[in-house]
Design a protein around this motif. Structure first.
Motif, PDB file in Angstrom:
ATOM      1  N   GLU A 106       0.427  -1.345  -0.132  1.00 29.57           N
ATOM      2  CA  GLU A 106      -0.207   0.445  -0.235  1.00 29.57           C
ATOM      3  C   GLU A 106       1.136   1.502  -0.357  1.00 29.57           C
ATOM      4  O   GLU A 106       1.065   2.525  -0.816  1.00 29.57           O
ATOM      5  N   TYR A 107       1.652   1.500   1.119  1.00 28.32           N
ATOM      6  CA  TYR A 107       2.389   2.932   0.997  1.00 28.32           C
ATOM      7  C   TYR A 107       4.261   2.411  -0.080  1.00 28.32           C
ATOM      8  O   TYR A 107       4.514   3.594  -0.798  1.00 28.32           O
ATOM      9  N   PRO A 109       7.286   1.476   0.024  1.00 28.25           N
ATOM     10  CA  PRO A 109       8.021   2.907   0.890  1.00 28.25           C
ATOM     11  C   PRO A 109       9.907   2.838  -0.076  1.00 28.25           C
ATOM     12  O   PRO A 109       9.261   1.291  -0.443  1.00 28.25           O
ATOM     13  N   GLU A 114      11.674   5.264   6.148  1.00 29.63           N
ATOM     14  CA  GLU A 114      10.355   4.603   5.146  1.00 29.63           C
ATOM     15  C   GLU A 114       9.584   3.632   5.379  1.00 29.63           C
ATOM     16  O   GLU A 114       8.897   2.988   6.195  1.00 29.63           O
ATOM     17  N   VAL A 118       6.197   1.688   7.945  1.00 29.66           N
ATOM     18  CA  VAL A 118       5.317   0.681   7.994  1.00 29.66           C
ATOM     19  C   VAL A 118       5.664   0.110   8.439  1.00 29.66           C
ATOM     20  O   VAL A 118       4.485  -0.615   8.750  1.00 29.66           O
ATOM     21  N   ILE A 170       1.300   7.001  10.807  1.00 28.50           N
ATOM     22  CA  ILE A 170       1.545   7.635   9.497  1.00 28.50           C
ATOM     23  C   ILE A 170       1.290   9.166   8.899  1.00 28.50           C
ATOM     24  O   ILE A 170       1.225   8.925   8.138  1.00 28.50           O
ATOM     25  N   LEU A 173       4.468   9.342   8.303  1.00 25.58           N
ATOM     26  CA  LEU A 173       5.129   8.452   6.519  1.00 25.58           C
ATOM     27  C   LEU A 173       4.899   9.545   5.557  1.00 25.58           C
ATOM     28  O   LEU A 173       5.420   9.036   4.686  1.00 25.58           O
ATOM     29  N   ARG A 174       3.546   9.726   5.872  1.00 21.63           N
ATOM     30  CA  ARG A 174       3.448  11.064   5.107  1.00 21.63           C
ATOM     31  C   ARG A 174       4.083  11.970   4.530  1.00 21.63           C
ATOM     32  O   ARG A 174       4.010  12.677   3.409  1.00 21.63           O
ATOM     33  N   GLN A 177       7.442  10.752   2.719  1.00 22.36           N
ATOM     34  CA  GLN A 177       7.267  10.795   1.936  1.00 22.36           C
ATOM     35  C   GLN A 177       6.671  11.970   0.943  1.00 22.36           C
ATOM     36  O   GLN A 177       7.291  11.808  -0.394  1.00 22.36           O
TER      37      GLN A 177
END
Length: 251
Positions: A106-107, A109, A114, A118, A170, A173-174, A177
């Motif tokens: 989904e993410y 990394p 990252e 996750v 989350i 991480l956002r 990214q």
């Protein structure tokens, strides 16, 4: 006539003197038989204290009341909510690995930071998913919800803490990214601009020559995207200027 005087030995008040007096009252053993560290002589008070301790330990048999047993059971069940290892011995490792892979897919990394975030998100979600099963286990032991209010409240606190931890990871991480993608877009724009300039001059150019990590295909594709979005800005020179080579010309 001189009066008879009776000499009395004063009571030892110094701790060292008391220890020496107690040691002199103990029988001295042969050092060759007892080794380099001879045992201490146990006084009567020491023996009584040891006997009391043994008697108390014999009476310690764990919780006896139903509420005490429930609290003890909750301690064993909820231990996995704060343990370093996310997977309990009773849980399936293969299911856990599939759970982790879903979050990685989904993410997606791109860096070690990252990837770490996750995994933290996935582990927190794994623990959160365990709480309903813990609540069901408690209710199966005692179907009376009123008597389980303290235990259920404890699980609720764990759930709130894990939810905050999940949301925070989350957001981190956002943010990371988003910043990485902004930097990649800016660098890709710069690479595409250089590609267009070199192409119009008929010069060969590779992204790696300027320190970019993008492939030639990526830069070419983005250059075409820039020209399609702003054809006026990237229009070929006028007739008063030298005619540039076509965009698709090979270098």
């Amino acid at each position: 006539m001189a009066a008879a005087q009776t000499q009395t030995t004063p009571a030892a008040t110094d701790p060292v003197q008391r220890w020496l007096a107690r040691r002199s009252a103990c029988p001295q053993l042969d050092a060759e038989k007892i080794g380099p560290t001879p045992p201490l002589c146990a006084t009567s008070s020491d023996a009584q204290r040891a006997a009391v301790n043994r008697a108390n330990s014999a009476h310690s048999t764990g919780p006896r009341t139903e509420s005490g047993k429930q609290r003890s059971s909750l301690n064993a069940l909820s231990h996995g909510l704060t343990a370093r290892t996310a997977v309990l011995p009773t849980e399936d490792p293969d299911t856990y690995q599939r759970h982790i892979q879903q979050f990685l897919d989904e993410y997606t990394p791109a860096t070690s930071t990252e990837t770490q975030l996750v995994h933290e998100i996935a582990n927190t979600a794994w623990r959160l998913n365990r709480i309903p099963f813990l609540e069901a286990e408690l209710l199966s032991q005692n179907p009376n919800p009123q008597s389980l209010i303290p235990q259920l409240a404890t699980l609720g606190l764990h759930g709130s803490r894990l939810s905050r931890q999940f949301q925070k990871a989350i957001e981190q991480l956002r943010d990371i990214q988003d910043e990485r993608r902004r930097l990649e877009r800016r660098q890709l724009n710069e690479a595409a601009e250089l590609f267009i300039r070199h192409q119009r001059k008929g010069l060969s150019w590779e992204p790696s020559d300027a320190g970019f990590v993008f492939s030639r295909e990526q830069v070419q594709r983005h250059a075409r995207h820039l020209i399609s979005r702003n054809p006026t800005y990237y229009a070929p020179p006028t007739r008063f200027q030298a005619d540039p080579p076509p965009m698709g010309a090979a270098f």
